[in-house]
Structures are given as structure tokens and as C-alpha cells.
Design an enzyme around this catalytic site. Sequence first.
Site, mmCIF file in Angstrom:
data_model
loop_
_atom_site.group_PDB
_atom_site.id
_atom_site.type_symbol
_atom_site.label_atom_id
_atom_site.label_comp_id
_atom_site.label_asym_id
_atom_site.label_seq_id
_atom_site.Cartn_x
_atom_site.Cartn_y
_atom_site.Cartn_z
ATOM 1 N N GLY A 11 22.488 27.652 19.563
ATOM 2 C CA GLY A 11 21.992 26.708 18.553
ATOM 3 C C GLY A 11 23.116 25.928 17.919
ATOM 4 N N ALA A 12 23.978 25.358 18.772
ATOM 5 C CA ALA A 12 25.243 24.801 18.263
ATOM 6 C C ALA A 12 25.271 23.277 18.176
ATOM 7 C CB ALA A 12 26.403 25.283 19.133
ATOM 8 N N TYR A 152 10.688 35.625 8.393
ATOM 9 C CA TYR A 152 12.135 35.342 8.465
ATOM 10 C C TYR A 152 12.954 36.525 7.930
ATOM 11 C CZ TYR A 152 16.458 32.618 7.745
ATOM 12 O OH TYR A 152 17.752 32.152 7.765
ATOM 13 N N ILE A 185 23.115 27.520 2.397
ATOM 14 C CA ILE A 185 24.098 26.643 3.058
ATOM 15 C C ILE A 185 23.438 25.288 3.295
ATOM 16 C CG2 ILE A 185 25.632 26.376 5.057
ATOM 17 C CD1 ILE A 185 26.317 28.887 3.381
HETATM 18 P P1 NAP Z 1 19.555 24.370 11.510
HETATM 19 O O1 NAP Z 1 20.401 23.220 11.095
HETATM 20 O O2 NAP Z 1 18.079 24.240 11.517
HETATM 21 O O3 NAP Z 1 20.064 24.834 12.962
HETATM 22 C C1 NAP Z 1 19.415 25.830 13.681
HETATM 23 C C2 NAP Z 1 19.879 25.732 15.116
HETATM 24 O O4 NAP Z 1 19.183 26.726 15.895
HETATM 25 C C3 NAP Z 1 19.555 24.372 15.725
HETATM 26 O O5 NAP Z 1 20.647 23.925 16.478
HETATM 27 C C4 NAP Z 1 18.375 24.690 16.618
HETATM 28 O O6 NAP Z 1 18.256 23.858 17.742
HETATM 29 C C5 NAP Z 1 18.695 26.095 17.068
HETATM 30 N N1 NAP Z 1 17.526 26.754 17.603
HETATM 31 C C6 NAP Z 1 16.315 26.915 17.018
HETATM 32 N N2 NAP Z 1 15.484 27.567 17.851
HETATM 33 C C7 NAP Z 1 16.185 27.808 18.989
HETATM 34 C C8 NAP Z 1 15.880 28.449 20.212
HETATM 35 N N3 NAP Z 1 14.681 28.992 20.438
HETATM 36 N N4 NAP Z 1 16.847 28.519 21.165
HETATM 37 C C9 NAP Z 1 18.066 27.982 20.942
HETATM 38 N N5 NAP Z 1 18.412 27.369 19.801
HETATM 39 C C10 NAP Z 1 17.484 27.288 18.838
HETATM 40 O O7 NAP Z 1 19.851 25.649 10.611
HETATM 41 P P2 NAP Z 1 21.200 26.285 10.072
HETATM 42 O O8 NAP Z 1 21.105 26.310 8.613
HETATM 43 O O9 NAP Z 1 22.393 25.663 10.730
HETATM 44 O O10 NAP Z 1 20.994 27.805 10.564
HETATM 45 C C11 NAP Z 1 21.848 28.451 11.497
HETATM 46 C C12 NAP Z 1 21.648 29.956 11.357
HETATM 47 O O11 NAP Z 1 22.030 30.370 10.042
HETATM 48 C C13 NAP Z 1 20.197 30.408 11.539
HETATM 49 O O12 NAP Z 1 20.168 31.646 12.226
HETATM 50 C C14 NAP Z 1 19.713 30.593 10.118
HETATM 51 O O13 NAP Z 1 18.645 31.505 10.033
HETATM 52 C C15 NAP Z 1 20.970 31.108 9.456
HETATM 53 N N6 NAP Z 1 20.993 30.954 7.999
HETATM 54 C C16 NAP Z 1 21.023 29.722 7.426
HETATM 55 C C17 NAP Z 1 21.033 29.623 6.038
HETATM 56 C C18 NAP Z 1 21.102 28.298 5.326
HETATM 57 O O14 NAP Z 1 21.076 28.296 4.092
HETATM 58 N N7 NAP Z 1 21.192 27.159 6.026
HETATM 59 C C19 NAP Z 1 21.012 30.774 5.260
HETATM 60 C C20 NAP Z 1 20.971 32.015 5.873
HETATM 61 C C21 NAP Z 1 20.969 32.088 7.256
HETATM 62 P P3 NAP Z 1 17.242 22.596 17.770
HETATM 63 O O15 NAP Z 1 17.502 21.802 16.538
HETATM 64 O O16 NAP Z 1 17.620 21.906 19.008
HETATM 65 O O17 NAP Z 1 15.866 23.184 17.811
#
Ligand code: NAP
Length: 242
Positions: A11-12, A152, A185
Site C-alpha cells: 500500500g505504498a 478496524y 496521522i
Molecule cells: P491511506 O492514505 O488510505 O493509504 C492506505 C494504503 O493502503 C493505500 O495506498 C491503499 O491503496 C492501500 N490499500 C488498501 N487496501 C489495499 C489492498 N487490499 N491491497 C493493497 N493495498 C491496499 O491511509 P494511511 O493513513 O496512509 O494508512 C496506512 C496504514 O496506517 C494503514 O494500515 C492504516 O490503518 C494505518 N494507520 C493510519 C492512521 C492515520 O491516522 N492515518 C492511524 C493509525 C493507523 P489504494 O489507495 O490503491 O487502494
Amino acid sequence: MLKGKTVVVTGAAKGIGKAIAVAFAKEGCNIVLNYHSTEPDATIAEIKEQGVEVLSLQGDVSDFSFAKDFINQAKKQFGTVDVLVNNAGITRDNLLLGMKEEDFDAVIDTNLKGTFNMIKFASKLMLKQKSGAIINMASVVGIMGNAGQVNYAASKAGVIGMTKSAAKELASRNISVNAIAPGFIETDMTAVLTDEQKEAIFGSIPMGRGGKPEDVATACVFLAKQNYITGQVLNVDGGMCI
Ligand code: NAP
């Protein structure tokens, strides 16, 4: 210390995953990048600016056969996998009574099963080379719970349990397995919240603000560099979970 290593990030294409891939590229690592539906061109360009190689593969981490193929392709291109970062994740929020079965399943499949799939195939290579670092993206809600996020929170609590169990299984082969629990974040995932919701969350954070994807990336690089921390959950949350 990380120069020349092969780092796999799921998911990069954007958000935290992008920041992690770029941070490891800055350390001189070659990057194997997974993306789902977001075009990864900008991320790939930023990684290449660091003078390292990139392999990018589109796919769904919850698909067992994709995970196998993804790791096989990484091995074919770079010979091994030194660091695996399970970053891919989704939310499908709703209160318990309104939550649809498919929203529960989708979150568990991507966040929890996807993490299992990748660990299973990457750890096979790491066991052979007797070294490696696995970093799983959990969340503070996997520790504290959160109304409207039973799916979640359960997936992220599961990731923490999986991290500790895998750490015990792999430690004797010099493979560390740790989790990072971000708080708030600033990414697309949190951009859906209203200003009111954000203010309420910032009020619960001792540092009084959200973090940046780069804050999580810094923690990831730290966990990959060290060799005597395993089975831990590192909070990157401005003190939210104290
Ligand atoms: P984001 O911007 O929505 O990015 C999530 C990434 O995961 C996207 O690149 C997405 O790809 C990819 N993804 C989703 N479903 C997928 C699948 N089935 N196979 C492969 N890739 C997939 O969210 P983020 O905030 O950067 O989150 C990254 C991680 O940090 C997640 O695990 C999230 O739960 C965790 N996290 C985030 C926060 C926060 O506050 N942002 C807090 C706690 C934990 P597509 O866009 O192409 O679908």
C-alpha cells in the site's frame, strides 16, 4: 547499515506507505512496492531520485496467491527480502448495529489477513537467510478501541497479537517482528473527518496536533535498523495512548 537491502512495502502509492518507501530509499535500500488502485508513478519517481531500484506490483494483499507471487517477484529481482512493512489498510466505519457484514469482512481481510499473507511468504525467505525485520502497521485503536470502528479496531488488535506471536516464532532466526501504532496521522484516511472531529481528537493528544506520515516512516526505519527489539508495539501518537 540498511544500504543495499531489499525493502517490501504494501500500500505504498500514497500516505504513510509512500513516506515509508521514500524513507528507506533515502537509506539506500531497493524498494519493492505494492499498490492497489492508486497510481504509484509519483512515488516511484521520488524513490528513483534517491538512486535506488524499484519494483512495483499492483495487487490486493488479502489475496493469498497475489502475496505469494509478490514475494516471489521480489526474490527474482533482488535475490531476497530483508525488510517487510505491512502498511496496507482500510477503514469501513460504522456503529456496531449499522455495520454491514461485507464492511466487517473487507477490513479484516485487508488489514489482518493481508498482513498474515505477506508475513507467511516473506518470512520463508528470511528464515533461510537467518535475518530480517517485519514491521506491521497497527493503530492506537487496536489498543484503546474506538466507537464506530469495531471492525478496524479488531483488525488492528489482531495485528498486534499476530506481531507478538510471529516474533516468538521467528526470534531464534534473528528476525524481528514489531508493530507501529500510529495515532492521528494526516493522510487521506483521516482527511474524511470534519474539522470538529479533528479538534476533538487533537484535544485528546498531549502534543495537541496530528502527526505526519514521515513521523511513522522514521519509526519504521529505526525498527529496521535495530537488532534486539522484537514483539513490541511502538506508538507514534503524540502521547495519545499514555
Ligand atoms: P491511506 O492514505 O488510505 O493509504 C492506505 C494504503 O493502503 C493505500 O495506498 C491503499 O491503496 C492501500 N490499500 C488498501 N487496501 C489495499 C489492498 N487490499 N491491497 C493493497 N493495498 C491496499 O491511509 P494511511 O493513513 O496512509 O494508512 C496506512 C496504514 O496506517 C494503514 O494500515 C492504516 O490503518 C494505518 N494507520 C493510519 C492512521 C492515520 O491516522 N492515518 C492511524 C493509525 C493507523 P489504494 O489507495 O490503491 O487502494
